[in-house]
Enzyme design. Structure first.
Site, short mmCIF file in Angstrom:
data_model
loop_
_atom_site.label_atom_id
_atom_site.label_comp_id
_atom_site.label_asym_id
_atom_site.label_seq_id
_atom_site.Cartn_x
_atom_site.Cartn_y
_atom_site.Cartn_z
N TRP A 106 0.44 4.01 7.02
CA TRP A 106 0.74 2.85 6.17
C TRP A 106 0.79 1.58 7.00
O TRP A 106 0.39 0.52 6.54
CB TRP A 106 2.03 3.07 5.37
N ASP A 129 8.04 -2.92 5.64
CA ASP A 129 7.67 -2.09 4.50
C ASP A 129 8.70 -0.97 4.44
O ASP A 129 8.72 -0.09 5.29
CB ASP A 129 6.25 -1.53 4.73
N LYS A 166 9.85 5.77 -5.03
CA LYS A 166 10.49 6.86 -4.25
C LYS A 166 12.00 6.82 -4.48
O LYS A 166 12.54 7.68 -5.16
CB LYS A 166 10.11 6.76 -2.78
N1 PMP Z 1 3.97 2.07 2.35
C1 PMP Z 1 4.55 3.27 2.46
C2 PMP Z 1 5.48 3.54 3.59
C3 PMP Z 1 4.29 4.26 1.50
O1 PMP Z 1 4.85 5.46 1.59
C4 PMP Z 1 3.41 3.96 0.43
C5 PMP Z 1 3.10 4.95 -0.67
N2 PMP Z 1 3.24 6.25 -0.40
C6 PMP Z 1 2.80 2.71 0.38
C7 PMP Z 1 3.13 1.78 1.35
C8 PMP Z 1 1.85 2.33 -0.70
O2 PMP Z 1 2.59 2.04 -1.81
P1 PMP Z 1 1.97 1.73 -3.25
O3 PMP Z 1 1.37 2.99 -3.73
O4 PMP Z 1 3.19 1.28 -4.00
O5 PMP Z 1 0.98 0.64 -3.08
#
Ligand code: PMP
Length: 359
Positions: free
Chosen positions: A102, A172, A196
């Site tokens: 991520w 994030d 989450k």
């Molecule tokens: N950052 C992290 C740490 C994640 O775990 C996720 C999704 N699993 C995301 C970003 C992406 O998030 P979204 O699907 O809400 O765009």
């Protein structure tokens, strides 16, 4: 009703009490004769839900007065480009600490907008660890420093955060928001998709410090400015009302549980059950993360062979365990033990891991 243990990585388990409350209010929200989804977002009934969710998050996370809570859309993925669009200006550098997929995705988006650098990375260590603070490479023209607090795919988490003073720290926190107390003052911007720990997907929460709201952002489209949403209390346009309603219910539940400290204590207890099953298995289960970088939210491990991973997952499925597969990019096994996953589910998984190993 089928009895399952939900270890999904996101969207993931919601507190049963919250789902029951939502069910009981579905057809008639507080005497309005309709569901909350059918109310105008300008109605006083909806505005009360909206404001209550903002107030509760401020209270639970002890958010100082000079920060705004915003409800956005587009997931954490849109944040990857939204904050560089406003802060990564000509002559400045977006500086990234890479701890997993991520963080890499966040960096990839920023590269399309301006100059970037990597302050530190644990990639060479297969993302099993969090880089040492002493290894960080900062630049005097950093627009911000970005980190991912919990690495959903690799199962690592920052144990503590650096105090960064030369530029705003952007985090994030999608997969560990509200799982433990944090010092919000260390950050300029925190963002997280809700799906989450906060509720269903559809709403993205941002916590932004006031000084970041006063930057000149004339070059940024209206919807992509934090300012727009801050000035209108996140009611510039139609917000995802049902997701925010659910968020409000989840925050109410967190408060009823005793707040974030109490939640953290329970999260530690839950994760310990599974980490102990790994540590006491004589190497049968191999955790991916180094011990000091272990996540309380996503517990990643492998069995001695791919064949055994498959058998473990197949039998788990039969027994009602859901979502134990590792992310498709890394394989193996992963148990996501977010706030709403009950202790009983972790006890059941611990017992299953022990009996599978013995067998
Ligand atoms: N950052 C992290 C740490 C994640 O775990 C996720 C999704 N699993 C995301 C970003 C992406 O998030 P979204 O699907 O809400 O765009």
């Amino acid at each position: 009703m089928k009895n399952v243990y939900n270890f999904n990585a996101g969207p993931s388990a919601l507190p049963k009490a919250v789902l029951e409350r939502a069910q009981s209010q579905l057809l008639d929200f507080k005497g309005t004769g309709m569901s909350v989804m059918e109310l105008s977002h300008r109605s006083k009934e909806y505005e009360e839900v909206h404001q209550n969710a903002i107030n509760l998050l401020k209270e639970l996370y002890d958010i100082p007065e000079n920060y705004q809570v915003l409800f956005l859309q587009g997931g954490a993925s849109l944040q990857f480009s939204m904050f560089p669009m406003q802060y990564l200006k000509e002559g400045l550098v977006g500086n990234y600490i890479l701890t997993g997929s991520w963080s890499e995705k966040a960096l990839k988006e920023a590269k399309m907008i301006g100059e970037t650098k990597i302050a530190a990375s644990s990639k060479d260590n297969h993302y099993k660890s969090i880089p040492q603070f002493s290894d960080f490479q900062f630049n005097e023209n950093d627009a911000y420093v970005h980190l991912t607090s919990n690495n959903t795919i690799y199962g690592t988490q920052w144990a503590e955060y650096p105090q960064i003073t030369h530029a705003p720290l952007v985090a994030d926190m999608s997969s560990d928001i509200l799982s433990r107390p944090i010092d919000v003052q260390k950050f300029g911007l925190i963002y997280a998709g809700a799906q989450k720990n906060l509720g269903p997907s559809g709403v993205t929460v941002a916590i932004v410090r006031d000084d970041l709201l006063s930057e000149n952002v004339d070059h940024v489209p209206t919807m992509l400015r934090y300012q727009t949403h801050a000035e209108t209390n996140s009611l510039y346009h139609t917000p995802p009302t049902f997701s925010i309603y659910m968020l409000n219910e989840v925050l109410t539940w967190v408060k009823e549980q005793g707040g974030v400290e109490a939640i953290e204590k329970r999260n530690m207890e839950k994760a310990k059950l599974i980490y102990d099953a790994i540590d006491e298995s004589n190497g049968f289960y191999q955790g991916h993360a180094e011990k000091e970088a272990r996540s309380l939210m996503n517990i990643t491990f492998n069995l001695p062979s791919e064949e055994q991973n498959k058998q473990f997952l197949a039998k788990a499925k039969e027994l009602g365990f859901v979502g134990l597969n590792g992310h498709r990019s890394v394989g193996g096994c992963r148990a996501s033990t977010y706030n709403a996953v009950p202790l009983e589910a972790c006890l059941a998984l611990r017992d299953y891991m022990n009996s599978f190993r013995t067998e």
